[in-house]
Design a protein around this motif. Structure first.
Motif, PDB file in Angstrom:
ATOM      1  N   TRP A  87       0.809  -1.221   0.000  1.00 20.27           N
ATOM      2  CA  TRP A  87       0.000   0.000   0.000  1.00 20.27           C
ATOM      3  C   TRP A  87       0.841   1.270   0.000  1.00 20.27           C
ATOM      4  CZ3 TRP A  87      -4.631   0.533  -1.640  1.00 20.27           C
ATOM      5  CH2 TRP A  87      -5.490  -0.554  -1.621  1.00 20.27           C
ATOM      6  N   ILE A  88       1.945   1.266   0.734  1.00 20.35           N
ATOM      7  CA  ILE A  88       2.745   2.492   0.844  1.00 20.35           C
ATOM      8  C   ILE A  88       3.731   2.627  -0.318  1.00 20.35           C
ATOM      9  CG2 ILE A  88       4.408   3.791   2.246  1.00 20.35           C
ATOM     10  CD1 ILE A  88       1.674   3.720   3.584  1.00 20.35           C
ATOM     11  N   GLN A  89       4.574   1.640  -0.494  1.00 22.84           N
ATOM     12  CA  GLN A  89       5.625   1.784  -1.502  1.00 22.84           C
ATOM     13  C   GLN A  89       5.122   1.584  -2.928  1.00 22.84           C
ATOM     14  OE1 GLN A  89       8.950  -0.063   1.383  1.00 22.84           O
ATOM     15  NE2 GLN A  89       9.618   0.158  -0.727  1.00 22.84           N
ATOM     16  N   VAL A  90       4.289   0.600  -3.125  1.00 24.77           N
ATOM     17  CA  VAL A  90       3.833   0.290  -4.480  1.00 24.77           C
ATOM     18  C   VAL A  90       2.662   1.184  -4.883  1.00 24.77           C
ATOM     19  CG1 VAL A  90       2.947  -1.510  -6.013  1.00 24.77           C
ATOM     20  CG2 VAL A  90       4.687  -2.079  -4.294  1.00 24.77           C
ATOM     21  N   ARG A  91       1.589   1.152  -4.110  1.00 22.68           N
ATOM     22  CA  ARG A  91       0.378   1.883  -4.492  1.00 22.68           C
ATOM     23  C   ARG A  91       0.555   3.393  -4.311  1.00 22.68           C
ATOM     24  NH1 ARG A  91      -3.240  -0.928  -7.103  1.00 22.68           N
ATOM     25  NH2 ARG A  91      -3.118  -2.538  -5.561  1.00 22.68           N
ATOM     26  N   LEU A  92       0.930   3.833  -3.103  1.00 19.12           N
ATOM     27  CA  LEU A  92       1.023   5.269  -2.824  1.00 19.12           C
ATOM     28  C   LEU A  92       2.181   5.927  -3.572  1.00 19.12           C
ATOM     29  CD1 LEU A  92      -0.020   7.728  -1.155  1.00 19.12           C
ATOM     30  CD2 LEU A  92       1.678   7.085   0.574  1.00 19.12           C
ATOM     31  N   LEU A  93       3.368   5.347  -3.446  1.00 16.50           N
ATOM     32  CA  LEU A  93       4.558   5.979  -4.033  1.00 16.50           C
ATOM     33  C   LEU A  93       4.804   5.590  -5.486  1.00 16.50           C
ATOM     34  CD1 LEU A  93       6.988   5.665  -1.002  1.00 16.50           C
ATOM     35  CD2 LEU A  93       5.529   7.609  -1.639  1.00 16.50           C
ATOM     36  N   GLY A  94       4.165   4.518  -5.937  1.00 17.43           N
ATOM     37  CA  GLY A  94       4.321   4.107  -7.328  1.00 17.43           C
ATOM     38  C   GLY A  94       5.620   3.380  -7.622  1.00 17.43           C
ATOM     39  N   GLU A  95       6.244   2.823  -6.592  1.00 19.12           N
ATOM     40  CA  GLU A  95       7.488   2.081  -6.802  1.00 19.12           C
ATOM     41  C   GLU A  95       7.207   0.714  -7.419  1.00 19.12           C
ATOM     42  OE1 GLU A  95       9.719   1.911  -3.141  1.00 19.12           O
ATOM     43  OE2 GLU A  95       9.702   4.095  -2.916  1.00 19.12           O
ATOM     44  N   GLU A  96       8.233   0.129  -8.014  1.00 23.75           N
ATOM     45  CA  GLU A  96       8.121  -1.206  -8.596  1.00 23.75           C
ATOM     46  C   GLU A  96       7.773  -2.209  -7.498  1.00 23.75           C
ATOM     47  OE1 GLU A  96      10.818  -4.444 -11.066  1.00 23.75           O
ATOM     48  OE2 GLU A  96      11.722  -2.553 -10.444  1.00 23.75           O
ATOM     49  N   ALA A 144      -2.658   8.359  -4.292  1.00 27.91           N
ATOM     50  CA  ALA A 144      -1.785   7.235  -4.638  1.00 27.91           C
ATOM     51  C   ALA A 144      -1.416   7.335  -6.112  1.00 27.91           C
ATOM     52  CB  ALA A 144      -2.499   5.922  -4.365  1.00 27.91           C
ATOM     53  N   LYS A 145      -0.190   6.988  -6.434  1.00 28.11           N
ATOM     54  CA  LYS A 145       0.260   7.022  -7.834  1.00 28.11           C
ATOM     55  C   LYS A 145      -0.318   5.870  -8.630  1.00 28.11           C
ATOM     56  CE  LYS A 145       4.158   9.778  -6.875  1.00 28.11           C
ATOM     57  NZ  LYS A 145       5.252  10.453  -7.323  1.00 28.11           N
ATOM     58  N   GLU A 146      -0.588   4.766  -7.963  1.00 27.64           N
ATOM     59  CA  GLU A 146      -1.168   3.597  -8.624  1.00 27.64           C
ATOM     60  C   GLU A 146      -2.630   3.452  -8.202  1.00 27.64           C
ATOM     61  OE1 GLU A 146       0.214   1.567 -10.917  1.00 27.64           O
ATOM     62  OE2 GLU A 146       1.967   2.884 -10.877  1.00 27.64           O
ATOM     63  N   PRO A 147      -3.521   3.241  -9.155  1.00 28.97           N
ATOM     64  CA  PRO A 147      -4.945   3.103  -8.804  1.00 28.97           C
ATOM     65  C   PRO A 147      -5.265   1.738  -8.215  1.00 28.97           C
ATOM     66  CG  PRO A 147      -4.642   2.753 -11.140  1.00 28.97           C
ATOM     67  CD  PRO A 147      -3.295   3.143 -10.593  1.00 28.97           C
ATOM     68  N   ILE A 148      -6.393   1.668  -7.519  1.00 30.58           N
ATOM     69  CA  ILE A 148      -6.904   0.380  -7.058  1.00 30.58           C
ATOM     70  C   ILE A 148      -7.646  -0.267  -8.236  1.00 30.58           C
ATOM     71  CG2 ILE A 148      -6.955   1.033  -4.631  1.00 30.58           C
ATOM     72  CD1 ILE A 148      -9.974   1.508  -4.871  1.00 30.58           C
ATOM     73  N   ARG A 149      -8.203  -1.437  -8.017  1.00 30.45           N
ATOM     74  CA  ARG A 149      -8.802  -2.232  -9.105  1.00 30.45           C
ATOM     75  C   ARG A 149      -9.806  -1.482  -9.969  1.00 30.45           C
ATOM     76  NH1 ARG A 149      -9.729  -6.876  -5.073  1.00 30.45           N
ATOM     77  NH2 ARG A 149      -7.606  -7.633  -4.900  1.00 30.45           N
ATOM     78  N   ASP A 150     -10.595  -0.597  -9.362  1.00 31.92           N
ATOM     79  CA  ASP A 150     -11.629   0.104 -10.138  1.00 31.92           C
ATOM     80  C   ASP A 150     -11.107   1.365 -10.825  1.00 31.92           C
ATOM     81  OD1 ASP A 150     -11.457   2.027  -8.149  1.00 31.92           O
ATOM     82  OD2 ASP A 150     -13.552   1.882  -7.552  1.00 31.92           O
ATOM     83  N   GLY A 151      -9.800   1.616 -10.710  1.00 33.82           N
ATOM     84  CA  GLY A 151      -9.207   2.777 -11.356  1.00 33.82           C
ATOM     85  C   GLY A 151      -9.107   4.007 -10.471  1.00 33.82           C
ATOM     86  N   ARG A 211      -5.043   9.217   3.266  1.00 30.28           N
ATOM     87  CA  ARG A 211      -6.062   9.083   4.321  1.00 30.28           C
ATOM     88  C   ARG A 211      -6.774   7.729   4.188  1.00 30.28           C
ATOM     89  NH1 ARG A 211      -8.358  13.369   3.360  1.00 30.28           N
ATOM     90  NH2 ARG A 211      -7.845  14.583   5.217  1.00 30.28           N
ATOM     91  N   TRP A 212      -7.196   7.392   2.974  1.00 27.94           N
ATOM     92  CA  TRP A 212      -7.889   6.124   2.725  1.00 27.94           C
ATOM     93  C   TRP A 212      -6.962   4.954   3.041  1.00 27.94           C
ATOM     94  CZ3 TRP A 212      -7.446   1.618   0.183  1.00 27.94           C
ATOM     95  CH2 TRP A 212      -8.597   0.845   0.028  1.00 27.94           C
ATOM     96  N   ILE A 213      -5.712   5.053   2.628  1.00 27.06           N
ATOM     97  CA  ILE A 213      -4.744   3.977   2.873  1.00 27.06           C
ATOM     98  C   ILE A 213      -4.550   3.761   4.369  1.00 27.06           C
ATOM     99  CG2 ILE A 213      -2.299   3.339   2.641  1.00 27.06           C
ATOM    100  CD1 ILE A 213      -2.435   4.616  -0.206  1.00 27.06           C
ATOM    101  N   LEU A 214      -4.441   4.836   5.142  1.00 24.28           N
ATOM    102  CA  LEU A 214      -4.285   4.691   6.591  1.00 24.28           C
ATOM    103  C   LEU A 214      -5.504   4.006   7.206  1.00 24.28           C
ATOM    104  CD1 LEU A 214      -2.629   8.093   7.517  1.00 24.28           C
ATOM    105  CD2 LEU A 214      -1.534   5.836   7.390  1.00 24.28           C
ATOM    106  N   HIS A 215      -6.704   4.413   6.781  1.00 21.05           N
ATOM    107  CA  HIS A 215      -7.924   3.745   7.267  1.00 21.05           C
ATOM    108  C   HIS A 215      -7.889   2.265   6.904  1.00 21.05           C
ATOM    109  CE1 HIS A 215     -10.612   6.781   8.975  1.00 21.05           C
ATOM    110  NE2 HIS A 215     -10.122   7.632   8.096  1.00 21.05           N
ATOM    111  N   HIS A 216      -7.500   1.967   5.681  1.00 21.29           N
ATOM    112  CA  HIS A 216      -7.464   0.575   5.232  1.00 21.29           C
ATOM    113  C   HIS A 216      -6.447  -0.231   6.046  1.00 21.29           C
ATOM    114  CE1 HIS A 216      -7.759  -2.914   2.699  1.00 21.29           C
ATOM    115  NE2 HIS A 216      -6.430  -2.928   2.629  1.00 21.29           N
ATOM    116  N   LEU A 217      -5.270   0.333   6.295  1.00 22.12           N
ATOM    117  CA  LEU A 217      -4.254  -0.387   7.069  1.00 22.12           C
ATOM    118  C   LEU A 217      -4.706  -0.631   8.501  1.00 22.12           C
ATOM    119  CD1 LEU A 217      -0.965   1.232   5.735  1.00 22.12           C
ATOM    120  CD2 LEU A 217      -1.864  -1.059   5.235  1.00 22.12           C
ATOM    121  N   ILE A 218      -5.421   0.315   9.092  1.00 19.74           N
ATOM    122  CA  ILE A 218      -5.977   0.102  10.432  1.00 19.74           C
ATOM    123  C   ILE A 218      -6.954  -1.063  10.390  1.00 19.74           C
ATOM    124  CG2 ILE A 218      -7.484   1.070  12.226  1.00 19.74           C
ATOM    125  CD1 ILE A 218      -6.262   3.866  11.367  1.00 19.74           C
TER     126      ILE A 218
END
Length: 167
Positions: free
Chosen positions: A66-75, A124-131, A137-144
């Protein structure tokens, strides 16, 4: 590591990060004093990957994803593959639980610093499944949510392993 769900201040960021840190610390509390044998045990016949070490390793890699791949867009360099999408659960039984917990805590410390430097509305630099490009904020809620849910699994597995219970 202090384990409290009461934030020092009542702003949104502090509440979110306090609850995330509380659920992270609970992972460590659930594993305290656990034997390696019990950490690697899969007591549920229908869930051969459901081990305490597997769940902790899963949580480590969930935060990475969630943090490195989705949020930051890393490989994505996670352990999973198309052929073995749950590999992080499988390989955990080959690693001492103390090492997995240490890696998880070090990673959480890095993410704690990173999150402190970003606005909660950072997309997030990378979208979730629905685009959708979710926000930090959403990622932090999801991780909790995800960490708390898996803490329930850890609680059950720990009680099955050696009878230890607690909040």
């Amino acid at each position: 590591m202090t384990r409290t769900d009461v934030p020092a201040t009542w702003d949104e960021r502090t509440m979110l990060t306090t609850f995330l840190d509380y659920t992270r610390a609970t992972v460590h509390a659930k594993c305290e004093g656990l034997s390696e044998e019990h950490a690697r045990s899969a007591p549920l016949p229908g869930s051969p990957l459901m081990t305490i070490s597997g769940l902790v390793n899963h949580l480590r890699w969930v935060e990475y994803s969630w943090i490195q791949v989705r949020l930051l867009g890393e490989e994505d360099l996670g352990p999973w593959t198309d052929e073995d999408p749950d590999r992080e659960m499988r390989i955990a039984v080959e690693t001492p639980l103390a090492e997995i917990l240490s890696e998880y805590e070090a990673q959480c410390a890095r993410y704690r610093e990173l999150v402190a430097s970003l606005d909660l509305d950072t997309p997030a630099k990378e979208p979730i499944r629905d685009g959708t490009h979710v926000t930090l904020r959403w990622i932090l809620h999801h991780l909790i949510e995800e960490t708390a849910r898996h803490n329930g699994h850890l609680d059950i597995l720990r009680e099955m392993a050696d009878g230890v219970t607690g909040d």
